[in-house]
Design a protein around this motif. Structure first.
Motif, short mmCIF file in Angstrom:
data_model
loop_
_atom_site.label_atom_id
_atom_site.label_comp_id
_atom_site.label_asym_id
_atom_site.label_seq_id
_atom_site.Cartn_x
_atom_site.Cartn_y
_atom_site.Cartn_z
N CYS A 229 0.76 -1.20 -0.01
CA CYS A 229 -0.07 0.19 -0.04
C CYS A 229 0.86 1.32 0.01
CB CYS A 229 -0.88 -0.05 1.37
SG CYS A 229 -2.21 -1.33 1.26
N TYR B 86 1.86 1.98 -3.46
CA TYR B 86 0.69 2.57 -4.03
C TYR B 86 0.62 4.04 -3.93
CZ TYR B 86 -4.16 3.41 -5.51
OH TYR B 86 -5.17 4.07 -6.16
N LYS C 138 -4.46 9.04 -1.72
CA LYS C 138 -4.69 8.72 -3.03
C LYS C 138 -6.10 8.23 -3.50
CE LYS C 138 -2.31 6.45 -6.94
NZ LYS C 138 -0.94 5.81 -7.35
N VAL D 273 -8.86 5.74 -4.31
CA VAL D 273 -8.88 4.26 -4.50
C VAL D 273 -9.99 3.78 -5.17
CG1 VAL D 273 -8.90 2.08 -2.86
CG2 VAL D 273 -7.73 4.27 -2.05
N ASP D 274 -9.75 3.01 -6.18
CA ASP D 274 -11.00 2.26 -6.75
C ASP D 274 -10.64 0.69 -6.76
OD1 ASP D 274 -8.81 1.52 -8.81
OD2 ASP D 274 -9.69 3.09 -10.07
N GLU E 202 -10.26 -1.50 -9.03
CA GLU E 202 -8.88 -2.04 -9.78
C GLU E 202 -7.65 -2.12 -8.87
OE1 GLU E 202 -11.27 -0.16 -10.95
OE2 GLU E 202 -12.45 -1.56 -12.17
N SER E 203 -7.64 -0.83 -8.16
CA SER E 203 -6.21 -0.62 -7.50
C SER E 203 -6.27 -1.63 -6.40
CB SER E 203 -6.27 0.74 -7.04
OG SER E 203 -7.30 1.18 -6.22
N SER F 198 -5.49 -4.95 -7.50
CA SER F 198 -4.04 -4.99 -8.01
C SER F 198 -3.09 -5.20 -6.60
CB SER F 198 -3.68 -3.58 -8.51
OG SER F 198 -2.29 -3.59 -9.05
N ILE F 199 -3.38 -4.56 -5.53
CA ILE F 199 -2.46 -4.56 -4.31
C ILE F 199 -2.68 -6.02 -3.91
CG2 ILE F 199 -2.67 -3.76 -2.00
CD1 ILE F 199 -3.30 -1.13 -3.06
#
Length: 393
Positions: free
Chosen positions: A292, A295, A378, A380-381, A383-384, A387-388
Motif C-alpha cells: 500500500c 501504491y 490517493k 482508491v478504486d 481495480e487498484s 492490484s494490491i
C-alpha cells in the motif's frame, strides 16, 4: 503556515510498572463504584481477570458482572447484549481488559448507554454521535498494537451483513488508559509481532493521511522511533518489561496520531480481509503495509522520505541520497517484516495467511465502502485494490 486543524485527546494515561495499582483511585474520582469487567476467555483462564477483580474489590469497587464471551472481531449483537446487562445491574463504570475486540466492544457498550439507545446500529455515522450522558470507561490493554485505549474509533462486526463497521467520534474516547507491562508480558511472539506492526501501520498512516497536523505528526514519528528500537527486543524476550512498556507507549502514541489524522488504504483493505477471510488484523497490516505504501508513493513519497530518519536513524538517513529515501523507508519496513517471519512465522503474504484469490472481488467491494479508503491520500478504486491484493498474494 499550518492550515486549520483539530486535535483531540482527552484520555488520562497511567503508564509504567505498577500502573494498575492506581486504577481504583481513578475510578473513584470518576464517580464509579459498581463496574462491569469486559474481557475474554483466555484472560479468564489465565486468572488475570480474577486478579483485577480481587484488587479492585479490596478497594471497595464492586464488580457484579464479569463478561468474557467476546467474539474475535467483536459484534454489534454482543455490544447490545452487554449494554442491557449493565442497565439491569445498575452499572456505573465500564472496565475493558483485553485486546482490540474487547476494547471496541467496551466502547460500543459505552455508546449505547450514553445515548440511552437499544441498538448500536442507530448510532452509526461519522462524528454523528452527540456527547449524551457518557458512563465512565477505563481500558487496560493486554496487547501493544491497536492504540484503541485512546482513540475515538471502534470497529465492530455486523454479523448479519458480514462487514466490519467503524464508529468514529471523539465522544467514545476512554476516560482512563492503564498501561502496565505485566499485562502484555505473556503475549506470544507472533501476537507481539502482529500487534507491533499494527502500531507501526497506525503511525505511518497517521503521518501521511489527509487530516495530518503538527501534533499528530509528533506522536507518529515518536511511535515509529520507539517501535524500531523495541519490537524485536519484545519478541525475543517477552519478559523484557522495559521493551514491553515502550511498545505499549508506542502503540498508544500511534493511536493518538491516527485518531486525529485518520488511517488509509492499509486499513481499508485490512478490515475487509478480516471480515471476508478472517485474517487477524495485525497480520493483515503486516502483509499489506509495504504494498500500500508503494501504491501511495507518488502522493506520500516526501513524507516516507522523512520517516526514514525515525526508523533507520540519522547516520543511514544522511548517507541515503534524497531521491532514494522514500523507497529506502519502504525497504526498511519490508526488512522488518521479513525478520518477524524468521523469528515467529508472522505471514508475509496473503497466500501464507490462507486467503483465497476467489475472494478478491468480494474483499475489494467491501473495502471500497470502508471509510478509511475515503480519506486515503490517493484515490482508491476497485481495480487498484485488486492490484494490491495480487501483489500481496
Amino acid at each position: 503556515m499550518t492550515n486549520f486543524f483539530e486535535f483531540q485527546s482527552r484520555t488520562k494515561i497511567l503508564s509504567g510498572r505498577g500502573a494498575l495499582l492506581r486504577l481504583a483511585s481513578e475510578i473513584r474520582l470518576l464517580g464509579g463504584n459498581k463496574a462491569i469487567l469486559i474481557s475474554d476467555e483466555t484472560l479468564k483462564k489465565l486468572g488475570i481477570t480474577e486478579k483485577i477483580v480481587s484488587a479492585l474489590q479490596k478497594e471497595n469497587i464492586e464488580i457484579p458482572v464479569i463478561f468474557t464471551d467476546i467474539p474475535t472481531d467483536s459484534s454489534l449483537k454482543t455490544a447490545n447484549s452487554i449494554a442491557e446487562i449493565c442497565r439491569q445491574k445498575n452499572i456505573n463504570i465500564i472496565i475493558g481488559l483485553g485486546g482490540g475486540s474487547v476494547i471496541d466492544t467496551s466502547k460500543g457498550v459505552r455508546m449505547i448507554l450514553s445515548q440511552n439507545s437499544d441498538d448500536i446500529l442507530k448510532l452509526s455515522g461519522y462524528e454523528g454521535m452527540p456527547f449524551g450522558n457518557p458512563i465512565p470507561l477505563c481500558i487496560i490493554p493486554t496487547t501493544s498494537g491497536t492504540g484503541s485505549e485512546v482513540t475515538g474509533v471502534a470497529v465492530i462486526r455486523d454479523e448479519d451483513r458480514d462487514i466490519k463497521m467503524e464508529f468514529i467520534s471523539t465522544n467514545i474516547q476512554p476516560d482512563i488508559a492503564v498501561l502496565d507491562p505485566q499485562m502484555t508480558q505473556s503475549m506470544p511472539q507472533k501476537v507481539t509481532a502482529a500487534t507491533g506492526m499494527d502500531a507501526l501501520c497506525h503511525a505511518i498512516e497517521g503521518y501521511t493521511c489527509m487530516q495530518k497536523n503538527p501534533l499528530s505528526d509528533a506522536y507518529a514519528v515518536t511511535a515509529i522511533n520507539i517501535i524500531s528500537k523495541n519490537l524485536i527486543k519484545a519478541i525475543k524476550n517477552g519478559s523484557d518489561l522495559d521493551a514491553r512498556i515502550e511498545m505499549a507507549n508506542a502503540a498508544l502514541m500511534a493511536g493518538i496520531s491516527f485518531s486525529n489524522s485518520m488511517v488509509g488504504i492499509v486499513h481499508g483493505i485490512g478490515h475487509a480481509l478480516g471480515a471476508v477471510s478472517r485474517v487477524p488484523h495485525g497480520t493483515a497490516m503486516n502483509i499489506l503495509l509495504p504494498h500500500c505504501m508503494m501504491y501511495n508513493m507518488d502522493t506520500c513519497g516526501k513524507d516516507y522520505a522523512k520517516l526514514l530518519l525515525h526508523i533507520a536513524g540519522p547516520e543511514i538517513y544522511s548517507a541515503t541520497p534524497q531521491n532514494e529515501r522514500a523507497f529506502s523507508f519502504v525497504r526498511y519496513v519490508r526488512t522488518l517484516s521479513e525478520e518477524l517471519y524468521s523469528l515467529c512465522g508472522l505471514p508475509l503474504s496473503l497466500s501464507g495467511a490462507g486467503v483465497s484469490k476467489h475472494d478478491f472481488e468480494k474483499i475489494a467491494e467491501i473495502s471500497l465502502r470502508d471509510g478509511a479508503n475515503l480519506v486515503n491520500p490517493k484515490y482508491v478504486d476497485k481495480e487498484s485494490i485488486i492490484s494490491i491484493l495480487n501483489k500481496a498474494y
